[in-house]
Design a protein around this motif. Structure first.
Motif, PDB file in Angstrom:
ATOM      1  N   THR A 157     -45.873  18.283 -49.712  1.00  0.00           N
ATOM      2  CA  THR A 157     -44.515  18.256 -50.218  1.00  0.00           C
ATOM      3  C   THR A 157     -44.533  18.338 -51.734  1.00  0.00           C
ATOM      4  O   THR A 157     -45.525  17.995 -52.373  1.00  0.00           O
ATOM      5  CB  THR A 157     -43.778  16.975 -49.791  1.00  0.00           C
ATOM      6  OG1 THR A 157     -44.490  15.849 -50.334  1.00  0.00           O
ATOM      7  CG2 THR A 157     -43.698  16.859 -48.286  1.00  0.00           C
ATOM      8  N   GLY A 161     -31.136  23.845 -51.442  1.00  0.00           N
ATOM      9  CA  GLY A 161     -31.742  23.156 -52.576  1.00  0.00           C
ATOM     10  C   GLY A 161     -31.041  23.393 -53.893  1.00  0.00           C
ATOM     11  O   GLY A 161     -31.534  22.977 -54.936  1.00  0.00           O
ATOM     12  N   LEU A 186     -40.521  30.085 -51.356  1.00  0.00           N
ATOM     13  CA  LEU A 186     -41.618  29.206 -50.940  1.00  0.00           C
ATOM     14  C   LEU A 186     -42.644  29.966 -50.105  1.00  0.00           C
ATOM     15  O   LEU A 186     -43.840  29.663 -50.157  1.00  0.00           O
ATOM     16  CB  LEU A 186     -41.074  28.015 -50.161  1.00  0.00           C
ATOM     17  CG  LEU A 186     -40.273  26.993 -50.971  1.00  0.00           C
ATOM     18  CD1 LEU A 186     -39.642  25.956 -50.060  1.00  0.00           C
ATOM     19  CD2 LEU A 186     -41.150  26.321 -52.027  1.00  0.00           C
ATOM     20  N   VAL A 225     -39.273  19.635 -51.091  1.00  0.00           N
ATOM     21  CA  VAL A 225     -39.539  20.789 -50.238  1.00  0.00           C
ATOM     22  C   VAL A 225     -40.809  20.550 -49.442  1.00  0.00           C
ATOM     23  O   VAL A 225     -41.769  19.956 -49.932  1.00  0.00           O
ATOM     24  CB  VAL A 225     -39.665  22.091 -51.067  1.00  0.00           C
ATOM     25  CG1 VAL A 225     -38.353  22.439 -51.730  1.00  0.00           C
ATOM     26  CG2 VAL A 225     -40.769  21.995 -52.107  1.00  0.00           C
ATOM     27  N   CYS A 271     -39.624  24.907 -46.608  1.00  0.00           N
ATOM     28  CA  CYS A 271     -38.186  24.677 -46.454  1.00  0.00           C
ATOM     29  C   CYS A 271     -37.756  23.516 -47.331  1.00  0.00           C
ATOM     30  O   CYS A 271     -38.578  22.717 -47.792  1.00  0.00           O
ATOM     31  CB  CYS A 271     -37.834  24.393 -44.993  1.00  0.00           C
ATOM     32  SG  CYS A 271     -38.487  22.831 -44.389  1.00  0.00           S
ATOM     33  N   VAL A 272     -36.463  23.428 -47.559  1.00  0.00           N
ATOM     34  CA  VAL A 272     -35.874  22.288 -48.270  1.00  0.00           C
ATOM     35  C   VAL A 272     -35.634  21.181 -47.251  1.00  0.00           C
ATOM     36  O   VAL A 272     -34.955  21.396 -46.238  1.00  0.00           O
ATOM     37  CB  VAL A 272     -34.558  22.698 -48.951  1.00  0.00           C
ATOM     38  CG1 VAL A 272     -33.907  21.492 -49.624  1.00  0.00           C
ATOM     39  CG2 VAL A 272     -34.798  23.807 -49.966  1.00  0.00           C
TER      40      VAL A 272
END
Length: 875
Positions: free
Chosen positions: A105, A140, A359, A396, A425-426
């Motif tokens: 993360t 986000g 990302l 994230v 992903c957020v």
């Protein structure tokens, strides 16, 4: 169990089989019969063979193996039971503290999308402020900048105030609003002025006829009348782009060009920046991840302005990524029925898909987390003079692999990326301290968003330094570029990663395409993607910190306290020469990173330092320090260039230390140096450009040993504060204790110095520690301090430091710790030794659970992993 039964709590009795080798039956653990195991280790003051394991130990081991929650502390068990009594089955959870994940993360500051078409008022069947800002939070984005193509169009103070009123009542995230330029509203937009984020000029493919400006004289009128301190964003393509760039240079105005899509456009921007134009630019994810072939497959749904370009144009954007200052979604929602009609409107929704796509590029090595933060937080704030959002961040998940759905929080109900597999992903968004998004659900209410304030432009330097390689690749036959303007200099530089041999260079950001308008060229490596579970708080750039201490002619080392690093990033690119560089705030962060290194390196090798080389130079024999540095570098994915037999090197030919390290740094990214002369490492550091780490300098210091010693105490006992630490042995020549005693003085400890006569701690060090209000006493026998000691640190008498062998023979057996000695010690005491040992600790002590010196050596590897990652800018 009887107590619970008497109080009405149902109990199931389980008998442990007498021949069990695993404590509690493994099947019970595997089948989920236990939701929690409470098992308190029983302490015994009797030594057992290392092969002996109790049923309790086996039960705890199997619980860990099968991922069953485990409590091993009686106080924690009592607190847990009390919490169950107070909160029942629904305890309150602080999500930022109580939730953990095995995925990697990263914590990022709130992101800003500077190009969003909200559609309200006028087309609320497509989108409104509530649904648009909900989609933003899901992606986000904590601040949106709304474009003016609503109905009515935002072109004067009346329409601007109307939109502000709607946004104030419905926005879930923060917002700012653009005011649009038309053919005849130069005076009206001046009345809006700084209330707007800036002036939008649509020169090509305007979103509505009112905003289309075809007359160059109208361009000139807006350039002259719009306040010079406020930004202008232009929508221009191809030849129109060249024309507006020329006009901006004529009027010395700063402009931002949005939605670049073609190679010719990025190359024009590149050349304009090189020549000192006040220009920044942005690109939308659909132009980075889609091309005209995708548009053909989508049919009418693929209509967008600017249109999707060829693959060659898309690749040109990636190849010149360092020229691009901003990522924006260009969120332009239309319903699916509208997009599948005979004459579909142009535009894609994008607020929710921007971050997953970016990302994914991070997971593929095409971008870094810093690249995203730079273009969606730092640069938007600088370019458009926006204020920071306090207590705002997002988290994230970098490892989650999933498929983008066809709908989301937006009203439009479709996306051109539907069905695309992405990585990242957020997972959580916090706005001004409030949780507003968590795992797919928006918690912010309409009206929670606030209008973003603007600030005065930052005063910045106007000079720039361009590397030789960059200058060669850009100047060619053109005249030297003028110094970048203050506007361009405000944009933060991009950290560029060098191409990896595992991936084609065309998919990476080339070092030759670094930003021309950057105030300086970064010399340190890019930050990596954070390690498993690592929380990374991205911060603003800080003033450079000078790590090297001052060395007097007598060899005394002094370091100014205000120069000490407080964050891990402060040590990036700097040398580690003395423990006097450090303070407790820095040590706390370093040890937390070392703990993470210990946990995650057990899962396999990491690649944080892949492509980097460590030079290991040892003028003196070494096993633990040399091997642990080598193991640390290799576990992080780096390579090692080792020189330990100095008689086989150029040193045997008379080469000086300074020349030797200058040559070696040409082959390495960091040097590890051990030298028999006190102050030699500091002397070498003053001739080097790259960081060097002191691995011991004669009787001077051994900083990394002291760091691992403190880390060992933290790992074994849990804290350093409140302990009584006894240092025993050769305190005169032991560089390990010289460094350790200083680091211990940063904590609330008591020091007991035990040494034979003639081997006492140098008086200057004792005086220095006492000046820090540390309780220090000196002794000649360990028996006088053993009963109060929490940490017994023993060091050998160093024969190699004695000029007269006879003097060594007199003191070599002055201290010996035996099993009988430890009978008088606390059960919770730990016995440490930097190793190698001679006769100062009996081998009978090895079986005592309080002897931690072999684990201490292992801890050194994790501390050095953390230190290498920090110095090389990958922490």
């Amino acid at each position: 169990a009887d107590f619970y039964s008497e109080n009405g709590v149902p109990i199931i009795h389980m008998d442990l089989p007498t021949d069990s080798e695993h404590g509690v039956d493994q099947d019970s653990l595997k089948d989920g019969q236990f939701g929690l195991v409470i098992n308190i280790p029983a302490k015994s003051r009797f030594r057992r063979p290392a092969s002996y394991n109790t049923q309790g130990y086996l039960t705890r081991t199997m619980a860990v193996k099968h991922s069953v929650p485990l409590i091993t502390d009686i106080k924690c068990a009592k607190l847990f039971c009390e919490a169950l009594h107070r909160y029942g089955d629904q305890p309150s959870v602080h999500t930022s503290m109580d939730c953990r994940t095995t995925n990697r993360t990263a914590v990022l500051p709130g992101l800003i999308d500077v190009h969003v078409h909200v559609r309200e008022p006028g087309a609320t069947h497509k989108e409104d402020w509530s649904t648009c800002t909900a989609a933003a939070l899901a992606g986000g984005v904590t601040m949106v900048c709304a474009m003016p193509n609503t109905n009515p169009v935002i072109v004067d103070k009346g329409s601007f105030d109307q939109i502000r009123s709607i946004a104030a009542s419905k926005a879930r995230c923060d917002y700012a609003i653009w005011v649009g330029a038309t053919m005849n509203n130069t005076e009206q937009v001046r009345l809006v002025g700084s209330a707007a984020v800036g002036l939008s000029m649509e020169l090509d493919n305007a979103t509505c006829s009112t905003l289309q400006i075809d007359d160059l004289t109208v361009w000139m009128a807006h350039f002259e009348s719009w306040p010079s301190e406020l930004p202008i964003v232009v929508r221009a393509e191809s030849k129109t782009l060249a024309a507006v760039l020329m006009m901006a240079m004529l009027y010395d105005r700063a402009i931002h060009v949005c939605a670049l899509s073609r190679r010719e456009e990025i190359m024009v921007i590149r050349e304009a920046k090189r020549r000192g134009a006040k220009v920044t630019c942005g690109v939308s994810p659909h132009h980075l991840f889609l091309c005209e072939e995708d548009a053909k497959e989508m049919g009418g749904k693929g209509t967008v302005h600017p249109p999707l370009a060829k693959k060659e144009d898309r690749q040109a954007l990636w190849d010149n990524m360092s020229i691009i200052d901003v990522f924006s979604s260009h969120h332009a929602p239309h319903t699916l029925s509208e997009k599948t009609a005979d004459s579909p409107p142009a535009g894609f929704p994008g607020l929710e898909t921007t971050m997953p796509l970016l990302l994914t590029a991070v997971s593929e090595g095409r971008l870094t987390i810093d690249d995203i933060v730079l273009r969606m937080h730092t640069n938007p704030i600088e370019i458009f003079n926006l204020q920071e959002q306090p207590n705002t961040h997002l988290e994230v998940d970098l490892d989650r692999q999933w498929t983008l759905p066809s709908d989301g929080h937006s009203k439009c109900g479709w996306t051109p990326f539907s069905g695309r597999k992405v990585t990242g992903c957020v997972s959580r968004v916090v706005l001004r301290g409030e949780l507003v998004f968590l795992d797919g659900k928006v918690y912010a209410d309409p009206g929670m968003g606030k209008e973003a304030g603007t600030r005065a432009p930052t005063s910045v330097p106007t000079s720039v330094s361009i590397s030789a390689a960059r200058r060669t690749s850009l100047e060619k036959d053109a005249k030297p570029p003028a110094a970048p303007t203050a506007f361009a200099s405000r944009v933060k530089p991009l950290r560029v990663r060098s191409p990896s041999p595992e991936r084609p260079t065309t998919s990476r950001i080339s070092d030759a395409t670094a930003p021309i308008s950057s105030p300086k060229v970064p010399t340190s490596p890019a930050k990596r993607v954070p390690a498993y579970g690592e929380k990374v708080a991205l911060k603003q750039d800080k003033p450079a910190w000078k790590a090297s201490p001052l060395v007097s002619a007598e060899g005394a080392v002094t370091t100014l306290s205000h120069m000490a690093p407080r964050e891990l990033s402060d040590l990036r690119g700097h040398s580690v020469l003395t423990v006097r560089q450090f303070n407790r705030a820095f040590l706390h962060q370093l040890f937390n990173l070392a703990h993470d290194m210990r946990m995650f390196s057990q899962r396999g090798p990491l690649d944080m330092l892949k492509g980097m080389t460590m030079g290991s130079i040892f003028y003196e024999p070494s096993t633990r320090t040399s091997c642990s540095f080598t193991a640390a570098m290799q576990k992080l994915g780096g390579t090692v260039l080792s020189i330990s037999e100095m008689q086989n090197s150029a040193v045997a030919k008379g080469e000086s230390l300074e020349d030797f390290v200058r040559v070696m740094e040409g082959y390495c990214d960091v040097l590890i140096l051990r030298h028999p002369e006190k102050g030699a490492v500091q002397r070498a550091a003053q001739t080097m450009r790259k960081p060097i780490i002191n691995a011991g300098d004669g009787v001077g210091e051994h900083p990394t040993q002291a760091l691992l010693d403190i880390f060992t105490i933290r790992e074994e006992i849990g804290t350093v504060n409140g302990l009584t630490v006894s240092l025993c042995g050769d305190l005169r020549h032991g560089r390990t204790v010289h460094s350790l005693v200083y680091l211990l003085s940063l904590y609330d400890v008591k020091l007991r110095l035990v040494s034979p006569k003639g081997l006492e701690m140098p008086p200057s060090l004792v005086a220095d520690v006492r000046a820090r209000n540390i309780d220090v006493t000196e002794h000649t026998s360990v028996d006088s301090v053993i009963s109060e000691t929490d940490v017994l640190y023993v060091t050998r008498v160093q024969k190699e430091r004695f000029e007269d062998p006879g003097e060594y023979e007199k003191v070599k057996g002055g201290t010996e710790i035996t099993a009988e000695t430890l009978i008088k010690a606390k059960d919770s005491m730990i016995l440490m030794h930097p190793l190698p040992r001679n006769t100062e600790i009996s081998k009978d002590c090895d079986l005592d659970p309080r002897a931690v010196y072999f684990r201490q050596a292992e801890h050194g590897m994790y501390v050095r992993m953390a230190l290498l990652a920090t110095v090389l800018g990958r922490a």
